[in-house]
Design a protein around this motif. Sequence first.
Motif, short mmCIF file in Angstrom:
data_model
loop_
_atom_site.label_atom_id
_atom_site.label_comp_id
_atom_site.label_asym_id
_atom_site.label_seq_id
_atom_site.Cartn_x
_atom_site.Cartn_y
_atom_site.Cartn_z
N VAL A 75 32.64 71.09 34.84
CA VAL A 75 31.59 71.98 35.35
C VAL A 75 31.80 72.27 36.82
O VAL A 75 31.75 73.43 37.27
N GLU A 76 32.05 71.22 37.60
CA GLU A 76 32.25 71.40 39.05
C GLU A 76 33.45 72.30 39.32
O GLU A 76 33.42 73.13 40.24
N ALA A 77 34.52 72.16 38.53
CA ALA A 77 35.73 72.95 38.74
C ALA A 77 35.58 74.38 38.23
O ALA A 77 36.46 75.22 38.48
N GLY A 78 34.49 74.66 37.52
CA GLY A 78 34.28 76.00 37.00
C GLY A 78 35.00 76.27 35.70
O GLY A 78 35.06 77.42 35.25
N HIS A 79 35.54 75.23 35.07
CA HIS A 79 36.26 75.41 33.81
C HIS A 79 35.32 75.64 32.63
O HIS A 79 35.69 76.27 31.64
N ILE A 80 34.11 75.10 32.72
CA ILE A 80 33.10 75.33 31.69
C ILE A 80 31.77 75.61 32.40
O ILE A 80 31.58 75.24 33.55
N THR A 81 30.88 76.26 31.69
CA THR A 81 29.56 76.53 32.27
C THR A 81 28.67 75.29 32.14
O THR A 81 28.89 74.46 31.26
N PRO A 82 27.65 75.18 33.00
CA PRO A 82 26.83 73.96 33.00
C PRO A 82 25.70 73.95 31.99
O PRO A 82 25.05 72.92 31.80
N GLU A 83 25.43 75.07 31.33
CA GLU A 83 24.22 75.19 30.52
C GLU A 83 24.11 74.13 29.43
O GLU A 83 23.03 73.58 29.19
N ALA A 84 25.21 73.82 28.74
CA ALA A 84 25.14 72.86 27.64
C ALA A 84 24.78 71.47 28.14
O ALA A 84 23.93 70.78 27.55
N ALA A 85 25.39 71.03 29.25
CA ALA A 85 25.08 69.71 29.80
C ALA A 85 23.64 69.66 30.29
O ALA A 85 22.93 68.67 30.05
N ILE A 86 23.20 70.71 30.96
CA ILE A 86 21.83 70.74 31.48
C ILE A 86 20.83 70.68 30.33
O ILE A 86 19.84 69.94 30.39
N ARG A 87 21.10 71.44 29.25
CA ARG A 87 20.17 71.45 28.13
C ARG A 87 20.07 70.08 27.47
O ARG A 87 18.98 69.62 27.12
N ARG A 88 21.20 69.38 27.32
CA ARG A 88 21.16 68.05 26.70
C ARG A 88 20.37 67.07 27.57
O ARG A 88 19.62 66.24 27.06
N ILE A 89 20.54 67.17 28.87
CA ILE A 89 19.79 66.30 29.77
C ILE A 89 18.30 66.61 29.69
O ILE A 89 17.46 65.70 29.63
N GLU A 90 17.96 67.89 29.68
CA GLU A 90 16.56 68.28 29.56
C GLU A 90 15.95 67.76 28.25
O GLU A 90 14.82 67.24 28.23
N ASP A 91 16.69 67.88 27.15
CA ASP A 91 16.17 67.47 25.85
C ASP A 91 16.02 65.95 25.72
O ASP A 91 15.27 65.47 24.87
N ALA A 92 16.72 65.20 26.56
CA ALA A 92 16.69 63.73 26.47
C ALA A 92 15.40 63.13 27.00
O ALA A 92 15.14 61.94 26.80
N GLY A 93 14.58 63.91 27.70
CA GLY A 93 13.31 63.39 28.20
C GLY A 93 13.41 62.57 29.47
O GLY A 93 12.45 61.87 29.84
N ILE A 94 14.54 62.64 30.17
CA ILE A 94 14.71 61.85 31.39
C ILE A 94 13.72 62.30 32.46
O ILE A 94 13.15 61.47 33.19
#
Length: 365
Positions: free
Chosen positions: A292-311
């Motif tokens: 994500v940091e290198a721009g090779h993939i977009t961050p949306e999938a990681a962000i969504r999983r973190i949001e769904d985890a209830g942290i």
Amino acid sequence: MSQRPIGRGGRPACAVRAPRMTTVEQTVSDQDLDIAQYKPEEAAAIRETVEDVEPPEKLREVMDAYYEHLDDRAPYQWKWLYGAFREYQLSCVPEEYREELAVMKTVLGVFNALLDDIAEDNNDRETFWELAKCVHPETDVDWEREDIDRECAQVAASMWETIVDTLSEAPRYDEFEDLWLFDIRNAITGMDYSDLASRHEGLVNEVESWLYDTQNVMTVGLTMVDVMYSPSFDTGDLRPLRQMLYRAMEMWRIGNWLMTWRRELVEGDHSAVVVITALQEGIVDEEELAAVEAGHITPEAAIRRIEDAGIEDALLAEWVRRRDAILTQADQFESVDIEAFVDAAEQVLSTQLASRGYTKGTADD
């Protein structure tokens, strides 16, 4: 926490490991949260109120000096801080000092950000450590040292001179100067840890983030400025005040983590407890975040999983636990209205939740 909050979709959410609060026995889940001053549908209106703030002249001068050499933070951040500090003051501060206090606490916040940006964003440890000498007794800063960024040093010198010259006129400056400098040194230690975490892969962890990263928000040192301006503050309140402020500092940091973790994840800063918990629980991994940091993939999938985890819900529950713990101390104070302080803390949280991503001018949501 003795039970796990429920994440989106009815699945058990991740619990956040946090320092144990022995004065609070109940478990607080996401369904029990009671932040009366925040309604998600009002977030845009809250941000607009912040944008409409007009910084006073002294603060504008400091902001202009910052932007001469650094442009990492949007003016929204300073407006937000100034607005927060107009409310986030001890009740014992006389009305005649409240505006000056809000300005100077914001100037101190800009100075704090300047040092933090020099260390972390500019990766200039020589300049950072030379400027950090200003809060160490019996140590002189060489603002003209040839191997540091002397332009930034001159900006910092001007800010520090403004801070000290103004605060030295406070009614109780001499009485509490040493405690205040101690607290600012702790904030600088937090900046040092943040810089180390950015340079050592795998260093960030929950224990040290709660210990060091919380210090960077300077809640204790900033509130000791309130004490300096409070002739009626009862020194018998100092012990419970300091204990309370460390909880309040964690509350401020929780709000900050919730406000900034999405943007910081994209930037490669994984020091927020939200992201650390996600890493430790296997919700994301280091390889994905590096991509994500290198721009090779977009961050949306990681962000969504973190949001769904209830942290985030678990962290908000920790905020409430600290708030409730502070309220149990209210009858220990002779000169401070703790309920009023908690009301102000709730207002700060409401603007933090509404301002996610806006501290550097880019919305996270």
